[in-house]
Motif scaffolding. Structure first.
Motif, PDB file in Angstrom:
ATOM      1  N   MET A  27       5.908 -58.682   4.292  1.00 33.78           N
ATOM      2  CA  MET A  27       4.733 -58.752   3.472  1.00 33.78           C
ATOM      3  C   MET A  27       4.231 -60.179   3.526  1.00 33.78           C
ATOM      4  N   LEU A  28       2.944 -60.304   3.647  1.00 37.00           N
ATOM      5  CA  LEU A  28       2.309 -61.605   3.694  1.00 37.00           C
ATOM      6  C   LEU A  28       1.414 -61.766   2.477  1.00 37.00           C
ATOM      7  N   ASP A  29       1.389 -62.961   1.931  1.00 37.11           N
ATOM      8  CA  ASP A  29       0.575 -63.249   0.762  1.00 37.11           C
ATOM      9  C   ASP A  29      -0.831 -63.615   1.219  1.00 37.11           C
ATOM     10  N   THR A  30      -1.806 -62.753   0.932  1.00 36.14           N
ATOM     11  CA  THR A  30      -3.189 -63.010   1.327  1.00 36.14           C
ATOM     12  C   THR A  30      -4.025 -63.559   0.179  1.00 36.14           C
ATOM     13  N   SER A  31      -3.408 -63.901  -0.936  1.00 36.00           N
ATOM     14  CA  SER A  31      -4.186 -64.392  -2.080  1.00 36.00           C
ATOM     15  C   SER A  31      -4.920 -65.680  -1.742  1.00 36.00           C
ATOM     16  N   CYS A  32      -4.421 -66.447  -0.778  1.00 36.80           N
ATOM     17  CA  CYS A  32      -5.091 -67.687  -0.392  1.00 36.80           C
ATOM     18  C   CYS A  32      -6.444 -67.410   0.271  1.00 36.80           C
ATOM     19  N   LEU A  33      -6.675 -66.172   0.694  1.00 35.29           N
ATOM     20  CA  LEU A  33      -7.945 -65.816   1.327  1.00 35.29           C
ATOM     21  C   LEU A  33      -8.977 -65.299   0.326  1.00 35.29           C
ATOM     22  N   TYR A  34      -8.565 -65.072  -0.926  1.00 33.73           N
ATOM     23  CA  TYR A  34      -9.482 -64.522  -1.919  1.00 33.73           C
ATOM     24  C   TYR A  34     -10.692 -65.437  -2.088  1.00 33.73           C
ATOM     25  N   GLY A  35     -11.860 -64.846  -2.113  1.00 33.18           N
ATOM     26  CA  GLY A  35     -13.093 -65.608  -2.253  1.00 33.18           C
ATOM     27  C   GLY A  35     -13.675 -66.058  -0.928  1.00 33.18           C
ATOM     28  N   LYS A  36     -12.955 -65.822   0.160  1.00 33.96           N
ATOM     29  CA  LYS A  36     -13.436 -66.168   1.492  1.00 33.96           C
ATOM     30  C   LYS A  36     -13.836 -64.886   2.214  1.00 33.96           C
ATOM     31  N   ALA A  37     -14.686 -65.024   3.203  1.00 28.56           N
ATOM     32  CA  ALA A  37     -15.164 -63.865   3.958  1.00 28.56           C
ATOM     33  C   ALA A  37     -14.005 -63.093   4.593  1.00 28.56           C
ATOM     34  N   GLU A  38     -12.955 -63.786   5.016  1.00 29.37           N
ATOM     35  CA  GLU A  38     -11.817 -63.135   5.670  1.00 29.37           C
ATOM     36  C   GLU A  38     -11.120 -62.130   4.758  1.00 29.37           C
ATOM     37  N   PHE A  39     -11.159 -62.361   3.456  1.00 24.95           N
ATOM     38  CA  PHE A  39     -10.439 -61.501   2.522  1.00 24.95           C
ATOM     39  C   PHE A  39     -10.956 -60.065   2.567  1.00 24.95           C
TER      40      PHE A  39
ATOM     41  N   LEU B  57      11.219 -52.268   9.322  1.00 24.64           N
ATOM     42  CA  LEU B  57      10.374 -53.060   8.447  1.00 24.64           C
ATOM     43  C   LEU B  57       8.911 -52.812   8.739  1.00 24.64           C
ATOM     44  N   SER B  58       8.082 -52.953   7.738  1.00 17.90           N
ATOM     45  CA  SER B  58       6.642 -52.828   7.889  1.00 17.90           C
ATOM     46  C   SER B  58       5.994 -54.102   7.397  1.00 17.90           C
ATOM     47  N   LEU B  59       4.972 -54.536   8.097  1.00 18.39           N
ATOM     48  CA  LEU B  59       4.202 -55.666   7.611  1.00 18.39           C
ATOM     49  C   LEU B  59       3.146 -55.140   6.661  1.00 18.39           C
ATOM     50  N   ILE B  60       3.138 -55.667   5.472  1.00 22.16           N
ATOM     51  CA  ILE B  60       2.202 -55.253   4.439  1.00 22.16           C
ATOM     52  C   ILE B  60       1.460 -56.506   3.992  1.00 22.16           C
ATOM     53  N   PHE B  61       0.173 -56.371   3.784  1.00 24.65           N
ATOM     54  CA  PHE B  61      -0.638 -57.500   3.380  1.00 24.65           C
ATOM     55  C   PHE B  61      -1.251 -57.188   2.037  1.00 24.65           C
ATOM     56  N   PHE B  62      -1.005 -58.046   1.070  1.00 29.72           N
ATOM     57  CA  PHE B  62      -1.516 -57.785  -0.256  1.00 29.72           C
ATOM     58  C   PHE B  62      -1.650 -59.090  -1.012  1.00 29.72           C
ATOM     59  N   THR B  63      -2.385 -59.033  -2.057  1.00 28.71           N
ATOM     60  CA  THR B  63      -2.548 -60.196  -2.912  1.00 28.71           C
ATOM     61  C   THR B  63      -1.429 -60.222  -3.931  1.00 28.71           C
ATOM     62  N   CYS B  64      -0.741 -61.335  -3.991  1.00 28.82           N
ATOM     63  CA  CYS B  64       0.393 -61.451  -4.893  1.00 28.82           C
ATOM     64  C   CYS B  64       0.376 -62.843  -5.484  1.00 28.82           C
ATOM     65  N   SER B  65       0.282 -62.916  -6.798  1.00 29.36           N
ATOM     66  CA  SER B  65       0.189 -64.245  -7.398  1.00 29.36           C
ATOM     67  C   SER B  65       1.336 -64.558  -8.331  1.00 29.36           C
ATOM     68  N   ASN B  66       2.189 -63.591  -8.683  1.00 32.73           N
ATOM     69  CA  ASN B  66       3.220 -63.870  -9.676  1.00 32.73           C
ATOM     70  C   ASN B  66       4.636 -63.664  -9.177  1.00 32.73           C
ATOM     71  N   VAL B  67       4.844 -63.548  -7.858  1.00 36.61           N
ATOM     72  CA  VAL B  67       6.186 -63.334  -7.337  1.00 36.61           C
ATOM     73  C   VAL B  67       7.098 -64.514  -7.671  1.00 36.61           C
ATOM     74  N   SER B  68       6.575 -65.719  -7.648  1.00 34.97           N
ATOM     75  CA  SER B  68       7.407 -66.895  -7.898  1.00 34.97           C
ATOM     76  C   SER B  68       7.837 -67.019  -9.357  1.00 34.97           C
ATOM     77  N   SER B  69       7.348 -66.148 -10.223  1.00 39.28           N
ATOM     78  CA  SER B  69       7.694 -66.266 -11.633  1.00 39.28           C
ATOM     79  C   SER B  69       8.983 -65.553 -12.001  1.00 39.28           C
ATOM     80  N   LEU B  70       9.679 -64.976 -11.025  1.00 40.50           N
ATOM     81  CA  LEU B  70      10.956 -64.305 -11.330  1.00 40.50           C
ATOM     82  C   LEU B  70      12.015 -65.285 -11.724  1.00 40.50           C
TER      83      LEU B  70
END
Length: 146
Positions: free
Chosen positions: A1-13, A133-146
């Motif tokens: 899984m890749l964190d795509t939240s860094c792309l939010y607000g950009k055309a790529e998102f 394994l599967s590559l999944i792309f999603f927006t994730c902003s709170n994983v580091s809060s565990l």
């Protein structure tokens, strides 16, 4: 899984699912854990690897597992995963190509109480359990809060 939240607000998102699906279709292998593939994705899309998605046999039923225990900011945290079960599903808008959209409720793990699988491209669940394994792309902003 890749964190795509860094792309939010950009055309790529808005197009990331299509771009990644096209990239995957052109890939000459089927091992999503291949370090060359992961490095190519990171280079092409500039998104960090944060976890893996695969299916596990949960009392005779295939269940999706979202595993953040071996990558990203939660690497090494044994609680950084969620195994889900289907709560609600609807056909994807392009159901001939894309797997259905789902709301999954957690049955184990501490990453989330629910997972939403939406904006899918391609894909069907396996008919038997194997560690694939599967590559999944999603927006994730709170994983580091565990």
């Amino acid at each position: 899984m890749l964190d795509t939240s860094c792309l939010y607000g950009k055309a790529e998102f808005a197009e990331i699912q299509d771009d990644v699906f096209d990239f995957w279709q052109k890939y000459n292998g089927n091992d999503t854990s291949d370090s060359n593939l992961i490095n190519e994705f990171l280079s092409e899309f500039n998104t960090p690897l944060i976890g893996y998605h695969y299916f596990v046999n949960d009392t005779g039923t295939l269940s999706p597992k979202f595993d953040f225990t071996s990558a990203g900011p939660t690497k090494g945290n044994p609680d950084a995963f969620v195994v889900g079960t289907k709560a609600v599903g609807v056909p994807a808008p392009n159901s001939a190509r894309d797997i259905d959209w789902l709301e999954l409720k957690a049955v184990s793990g501490k990453v989330a109480d629910e997972v939403f699988r939406v904006e899918t491209r391609g894909g069907q669940p396996p008919t038997s359990v194997s560690f694939s394994l599967s590559l999944i792309f999603f927006t994730c902003s709170n994983v580091s809060s565990l």
